[in-house]
Scaffold this motif. Sequence first.
Motif, short mmCIF file in Angstrom:
data_model
loop_
_atom_site.label_atom_id
_atom_site.label_comp_id
_atom_site.label_asym_id
_atom_site.label_seq_id
_atom_site.Cartn_x
_atom_site.Cartn_y
_atom_site.Cartn_z
N ALA A 84 43.77 14.02 49.46
CA ALA A 84 45.09 13.61 49.94
C ALA A 84 45.56 12.41 49.13
CB ALA A 84 45.06 13.27 51.42
N GLN A 85 46.86 12.35 48.88
CA GLN A 85 47.45 11.22 48.16
C GLN A 85 48.17 10.32 49.15
OE1 GLN A 85 49.89 13.00 45.08
NE2 GLN A 85 48.21 12.90 43.62
N LEU A 86 47.95 9.02 49.02
CA LEU A 86 48.61 8.03 49.85
C LEU A 86 49.71 7.37 49.03
CD1 LEU A 86 45.47 6.37 51.50
CD2 LEU A 86 46.81 8.32 52.29
N ARG A 87 50.92 7.36 49.57
CA ARG A 87 52.07 6.82 48.84
C ARG A 87 52.66 5.61 49.56
NH1 ARG A 87 54.78 10.13 45.05
NH2 ARG A 87 53.77 12.15 44.73
N ASN A 88 53.23 4.72 48.78
CA ASN A 88 54.03 3.63 49.31
C ASN A 88 55.41 4.18 49.66
OD1 ASN A 88 55.84 1.40 49.53
ND2 ASN A 88 54.38 0.13 48.41
N PRO A 89 55.82 4.18 50.94
CA PRO A 89 57.09 4.80 51.31
C PRO A 89 58.31 4.09 50.74
CG PRO A 89 56.17 3.60 53.15
CD PRO A 89 55.13 3.60 52.10
N GLN A 90 58.14 2.83 50.35
CA GLN A 90 59.27 2.09 49.80
C GLN A 90 59.51 2.41 48.33
OE1 GLN A 90 58.15 -1.96 50.66
NE2 GLN A 90 58.80 -1.82 52.80
N THR A 91 58.44 2.69 47.61
CA THR A 91 58.57 2.94 46.17
C THR A 91 58.27 4.39 45.80
OG1 THR A 91 56.26 2.37 45.74
CG2 THR A 91 57.87 0.56 45.71
N ASN A 92 57.69 5.14 46.73
CA ASN A 92 57.29 6.53 46.50
C ASN A 92 56.19 6.64 45.44
OD1 ASN A 92 57.45 9.26 47.23
ND2 ASN A 92 58.70 9.73 45.43
N VAL A 93 55.49 5.54 45.18
CA VAL A 93 54.42 5.53 44.20
C VAL A 93 53.10 5.88 44.88
CG1 VAL A 93 53.06 4.06 42.64
CG2 VAL A 93 55.57 3.87 42.70
#
Length: 274
Positions: A84-93
């Motif tokens: 699974a990939q975890l992303r920063n919701p503010q930057t979508n990174v």
Amino acid sequence: MKKLMAFTVLSLATSGAFAATVVGGSSSDYVKARESNLMANGTAGIAMPTTATGTVNEQFAVSFKAGPIAQTDKVLSGYGTTLAQLRNPQTNVVTSETWKNKVAYNTEVYAYRQIAEPTANFPQFGGEVIAKVSGSEVYFGEWAPVKSGTQPANSTDLNLSHANRTVWFSGENPTTSMPTLVNAKYNVVGVNKYNPGTAAGITSGVLTANYGSGSGTLAGSVGSLSFNGTTIASNGSFSRGSVIKGQFYGANAEALAGIYTSGTTKVAFGGAKQ
């Protein structure tokens, strides 16, 4: 390999939870077991470097339960080698990739691979592996430093072959006064350069503890590692020279965890009483 994606971010928020006593150890200055002050206050955690080339920053320690484990449990409901990939919701990174598996003796193993810079003051790592002893807030695992350069997606390389790879253990409610033990058996798992894509790097075995009249012994093997000659102290710690270092946990020594280091061999281990 199947891949899941999710949007998540770690914050500096802490809770007012009751602070537990946390005891542990590590094989280097890159990791230190201590009470958490990130994601939750006073639970079992470790402090790690907060800069890519630094050593441990003891000002910041992330709770296992409320931090990385909670993040993984949100995006992986089952066990296996699914990524699974975890992303920063503010930057979508994509900040990291994570896995969750269950191995011998119901031991849960969580793995993390950092892809991008974390939130300020949060740990820097190339790979982190967290194993949890079933039924206890007792953890053990390994850490490796950040890899140089741009990191590819969908990789199982946690950089665990790096010379600075560190093994560690950390747990709540350490045993402070050893109870009498007569041939007490512990189901123990070892972690050594875990591969989240295949679950390789896991060993297991049974250790036998005897304690009474102020002294005791721990014997048996985990994989190819012999624990014969390990002595137990009255405060719940155990050791064999500089090779084995560990701790019992719980009022009745229900669990144990520690590290085995000899030359290039570095293994973290933990388990519960049968």
